[in-house]
Design a protein around this motif. Sequence first.
Motif, PDB file in Angstrom:
ATOM      1  N   ASN A  11       0.804  -1.232   0.000  1.00 11.51           N
ATOM      2  CA  ASN A  11       0.000   0.000   0.000  1.00 11.51           C
ATOM      3  C   ASN A  11       0.832   1.275   0.000  1.00 11.51           C
ATOM      4  O   ASN A  11       0.267   2.365  -0.113  1.00 11.51           O
ATOM      5  CB  ASN A  11      -1.000   0.015   1.176  1.00 11.51           C
ATOM      6  N   LEU A  12       2.135   1.148   0.083  1.00 13.15           N
ATOM      7  CA  LEU A  12       2.952   2.373   0.062  1.00 13.15           C
ATOM      8  C   LEU A  12       3.039   2.952  -1.356  1.00 13.15           C
ATOM      9  O   LEU A  12       3.379   4.125  -1.521  1.00 13.15           O
ATOM     10  CB  LEU A  12       4.334   2.113   0.672  1.00 13.15           C
ATOM     11  N   ASN A  13       2.658   2.157  -2.347  1.00 17.09           N
ATOM     12  CA  ASN A  13       2.510   2.699  -3.705  1.00 17.09           C
ATOM     13  C   ASN A  13       1.368   3.723  -3.772  1.00 17.09           C
ATOM     14  O   ASN A  13       1.290   4.497  -4.713  1.00 17.09           O
ATOM     15  CB  ASN A  13       2.249   1.570  -4.711  1.00 17.09           C
ATOM     16  N   ILE A  73      14.158  -0.462   4.864  1.00 14.57           N
ATOM     17  CA  ILE A  73      12.867  -1.094   4.560  1.00 14.57           C
ATOM     18  C   ILE A  73      11.731  -0.497   5.374  1.00 14.57           C
ATOM     19  O   ILE A  73      11.873  -0.289   6.585  1.00 14.57           O
ATOM     20  CB  ILE A  73      12.932  -2.633   4.783  1.00 14.57           C
ATOM     21  N   ASN A  74      10.635  -0.192   4.683  1.00 18.38           N
ATOM     22  CA  ASN A  74       9.366   0.060   5.370  1.00 18.38           C
ATOM     23  C   ASN A  74       8.480  -1.137   5.047  1.00 18.38           C
ATOM     24  O   ASN A  74       7.902  -1.212   3.958  1.00 18.38           O
ATOM     25  CB  ASN A  74       8.717   1.357   4.879  1.00 18.38           C
ATOM     26  N   PRO A  75       8.391  -2.096   5.985  1.00 21.30           N
ATOM     27  CA  PRO A  75       7.636  -3.311   5.688  1.00 21.30           C
ATOM     28  C   PRO A  75       6.120  -3.103   5.742  1.00 21.30           C
ATOM     29  O   PRO A  75       5.356  -4.030   5.502  1.00 21.30           O
ATOM     30  CB  PRO A  75       8.071  -4.287   6.798  1.00 21.30           C
ATOM     31  N   ALA A  76       5.701  -1.873   6.095  1.00 18.34           N
ATOM     32  CA  ALA A  76       4.274  -1.510   6.146  1.00 18.34           C
ATOM     33  C   ALA A  76       3.515  -2.511   7.033  1.00 18.34           C
ATOM     34  O   ALA A  76       4.013  -2.873   8.103  1.00 18.34           O
ATOM     35  CB  ALA A  76       3.723  -1.378   4.743  1.00 18.34           C
ATOM     36  N   ALA A  77       2.363  -2.978   6.592  1.00 21.11           N
ATOM     37  CA  ALA A  77       1.544  -3.838   7.463  1.00 21.11           C
ATOM     38  C   ALA A  77       2.265  -5.138   7.833  1.00 21.11           C
ATOM     39  O   ALA A  77       2.002  -5.718   8.903  1.00 21.11           O
ATOM     40  CB  ALA A  77       0.216  -4.150   6.777  1.00 21.11           C
ATOM     41  N   TYR A  78       3.189  -5.590   6.967  1.00 20.69           N
ATOM     42  CA  TYR A  78       3.919  -6.830   7.284  1.00 20.69           C
ATOM     43  C   TYR A  78       4.823  -6.692   8.503  1.00 20.69           C
ATOM     44  O   TYR A  78       5.254  -7.694   9.073  1.00 20.69           O
ATOM     45  CB  TYR A  78       4.742  -7.284   6.082  1.00 20.69           C
ATOM     46  N   THR A  79       5.101  -5.443   8.893  1.00 21.13           N
ATOM     47  CA  THR A  79       5.858  -5.199  10.128  1.00 21.13           C
ATOM     48  C   THR A  79       5.274  -5.980  11.298  1.00 21.13           C
ATOM     49  O   THR A  79       5.994  -6.500  12.151  1.00 21.13           O
ATOM     50  CB  THR A  79       5.759  -3.693  10.505  1.00 21.13           C
ATOM     51  N   HIS A  80       3.954  -6.003  11.314  1.00 18.75           N
ATOM     52  CA  HIS A  80       3.243  -6.500  12.490  1.00 18.75           C
ATOM     53  C   HIS A  80       2.838  -7.973  12.375  1.00 18.75           C
ATOM     54  O   HIS A  80       2.306  -8.543  13.319  1.00 18.75           O
ATOM     55  CB  HIS A  80       1.986  -5.639  12.718  1.00 18.75           C
ATOM     56  N   THR A  81       3.052  -8.563  11.192  1.00 18.94           N
ATOM     57  CA  THR A  81       2.523  -9.920  10.967  1.00 18.94           C
ATOM     58  C   THR A  81       3.517 -10.924  10.400  1.00 18.94           C
ATOM     59  O   THR A  81       3.281 -12.128  10.519  1.00 18.94           O
ATOM     60  CB  THR A  81       1.348  -9.871   9.951  1.00 18.94           C
ATOM     61  N   VAL A  99      12.043   1.521   8.737  1.00 21.39           N
ATOM     62  CA  VAL A  99      11.488   2.874   8.837  1.00 21.39           C
ATOM     63  C   VAL A  99       9.969   2.841   8.766  1.00 21.39           C
ATOM     64  O   VAL A  99       9.379   1.960   8.139  1.00 21.39           O
ATOM     65  CB  VAL A  99      12.020   3.829   7.737  1.00 21.39           C
ATOM     66  N   HIS A 100       9.371   3.831   9.430  1.00 23.40           N
ATOM     67  CA  HIS A 100       7.927   4.059   9.340  1.00 23.40           C
ATOM     68  C   HIS A 100       7.667   5.546   9.256  1.00 23.40           C
ATOM     69  O   HIS A 100       8.313   6.341   9.956  1.00 23.40           O
ATOM     70  CB  HIS A 100       7.202   3.488  10.562  1.00 23.40           C
ATOM     71  N   LEU A 101       6.715   5.901   8.429  1.00 22.90           N
ATOM     72  CA  LEU A 101       6.298   7.301   8.325  1.00 22.90           C
ATOM     73  C   LEU A 101       5.632   7.745   9.622  1.00 22.90           C
ATOM     74  O   LEU A 101       5.923   8.811  10.164  1.00 22.90           O
ATOM     75  CB  LEU A 101       5.307   7.457   7.167  1.00 22.90           C
ATOM     76  N   SER A 102       4.701   6.935  10.095  1.00 25.08           N
ATOM     77  CA  SER A 102       3.963   7.272  11.319  1.00 25.08           C
ATOM     78  C   SER A 102       4.684   6.691  12.536  1.00 25.08           C
ATOM     79  O   SER A 102       5.519   5.790  12.400  1.00 25.08           O
ATOM     80  CB  SER A 102       2.534   6.707  11.230  1.00 25.08           C
ATOM     81  N   ASN A 103       4.337   7.214  13.706  1.00 28.40           N
ATOM     82  CA  ASN A 103       4.878   6.654  14.948  1.00 28.40           C
ATOM     83  C   ASN A 103       4.020   5.449  15.336  1.00 28.40           C
ATOM     84  O   ASN A 103       2.942   5.600  15.896  1.00 28.40           O
ATOM     85  CB  ASN A 103       4.857   7.713  16.048  1.00 28.40           C
ATOM     86  N   GLY A 106       2.396   5.096  18.759  1.00 27.44           N
ATOM     87  CA  GLY A 106       1.316   6.001  19.167  1.00 27.44           C
ATOM     88  C   GLY A 106       0.002   5.660  18.503  1.00 27.44           C
ATOM     89  O   GLY A 106      -0.945   6.441  18.567  1.00 27.44           O
ATOM     90  N   ARG A 107      -0.057   4.515  17.838  1.00 28.91           N
ATOM     91  CA  ARG A 107      -1.253   4.164  17.067  1.00 28.91           C
ATOM     92  C   ARG A 107      -1.975   2.958  17.677  1.00 28.91           C
ATOM     93  O   ARG A 107      -1.807   2.674  18.845  1.00 28.91           O
ATOM     94  CB  ARG A 107      -0.850   3.943  15.606  1.00 28.91           C
ATOM     95  N   GLU A 108      -2.792   2.277  16.882  1.00 23.08           N
ATOM     96  CA  GLU A 108      -3.566   1.146  17.399  1.00 23.08           C
ATOM     97  C   GLU A 108      -2.627   0.108  18.027  1.00 23.08           C
ATOM     98  O   GLU A 108      -1.482  -0.051  17.584  1.00 23.08           O
ATOM     99  CB  GLU A 108      -4.365   0.449  16.282  1.00 23.08           C
ATOM    100  N   PHE A 110      -2.405  -3.037  17.706  1.00 22.36           N
ATOM    101  CA  PHE A 110      -1.826  -4.062  16.818  1.00 22.36           C
ATOM    102  C   PHE A 110      -0.624  -3.541  16.024  1.00 22.36           C
ATOM    103  O   PHE A 110       0.163  -4.323  15.506  1.00 22.36           O
ATOM    104  CB  PHE A 110      -2.888  -4.659  15.872  1.00 22.36           C
ATOM    105  N   ARG A 111      -0.490  -2.205  15.943  1.00 22.77           N
ATOM    106  CA  ARG A 111       0.670  -1.652  15.228  1.00 22.77           C
ATOM    107  C   ARG A 111       1.858  -1.424  16.160  1.00 22.77           C
ATOM    108  O   ARG A 111       2.953  -1.076  15.716  1.00 22.77           O
ATOM    109  CB  ARG A 111       0.325  -0.307  14.590  1.00 22.77           C
ATOM    110  N   GLN A 112       1.643  -1.582  17.445  1.00 22.51           N
ATOM    111  CA  GLN A 112       2.691  -1.212  18.395  1.00 22.51           C
ATOM    112  C   GLN A 112       3.755  -2.281  18.550  1.00 22.51           C
ATOM    113  O   GLN A 112       4.726  -2.099  19.270  1.00 22.51           O
ATOM    114  CB  GLN A 112       2.062  -0.848  19.744  1.00 22.51           C
TER     115      GLN A 112
HETATM  116  C1  DQA Z   1       3.605   2.153   8.217  1.00 24.53           C
HETATM  117  C2  DQA Z   1       2.872   1.764   9.507  1.00 24.53           C
HETATM  118  C3  DQA Z   1       2.152   0.442   9.349  1.00 24.53           C
HETATM  119  O1  DQA Z   1       1.461   0.121  10.543  1.00 24.53           O
HETATM  120  C4  DQA Z   1       1.145   0.512   8.217  1.00 24.53           C
HETATM  121  O2  DQA Z   1       0.546  -0.749   8.009  1.00 24.53           O
HETATM  122  C5  DQA Z   1       1.729   1.037   6.959  1.00 24.53           C
HETATM  123  C6  DQA Z   1       2.677   2.149   7.017  1.00 24.53           C
HETATM  124  C7  DQA Z   1       4.246   3.548   8.307  1.00 24.53           C
HETATM  125  O3  DQA Z   1       5.096   3.847   7.478  1.00 24.53           O
HETATM  126  O4  DQA Z   1       3.870   4.356   9.169  1.00 24.53           O
HETATM  127  O5  DQA Z   1       1.354   0.621   5.859  1.00 24.53           O
HETATM  128  O6  DQA Z   1       4.658   1.211   8.004  1.00 24.53           O
END
Ligand code: DQA
Length: 143
Positions: A11-13, A73-81, A99-103, A106-108, A110-112
């Motif tokens: 989804n980072l595309n 690498i920003n593994p996006a959602a795969y970071t958590h799974t 790396v992550h764009l968001s903190n 500080g989020r849900e 399941f992302r922590q």
């Molecule tokens: C993200 C954070 C993830 O939790 C989320 O699934 C993303 C983007 C970030 O860059 O903040 O897709 O990796």
Amino acid sequence: MKKVLVINGPNLNLLGEREPDVYGKLTLESINGEMEELAKELKLDLEFFQSNHEGEMVDRIGSAKKSFAAIVINPAAYTHTSVAIRDAVSACGIPVIEVHLSNIYGREEFRQKSLIAPVAKGQISGFGKESYLLALRAVSKII
Ligand code: DQA
């Protein structure tokens, strides 16, 4: 010139149009462009790879050592799974900066948790596009 592989996950595309209040209005292309500019200064050669598919990411991480000195690498959602991406990072034999764009802390809830962080060289989270640029600066110091 040392080569660095920059991997972006699912989804980072869609950056720029995807939840801009959380991820900002910049596209992935423009973040990559800023990374290219900094890379020139740091004398690094970047290659970019984005995928929405876990196996493709595992393949790129697994073959990176042949050509690259480090991975950002920003593994996006795969970071958590993804145990598969964690295992690939752990086995790849070169430093990996997460790396992550968001903190994510500080989020849900399941992302922590990051499955990647314990096997990464380090993690940068919460600075928007600056997370990527900081990661590149870190890479240039450690390789
Ligand atoms: C993200 C954070 C993830 O939790 C989320 O699934 C993303 C983007 C970030 O860059 O903040 O897709 O990796």
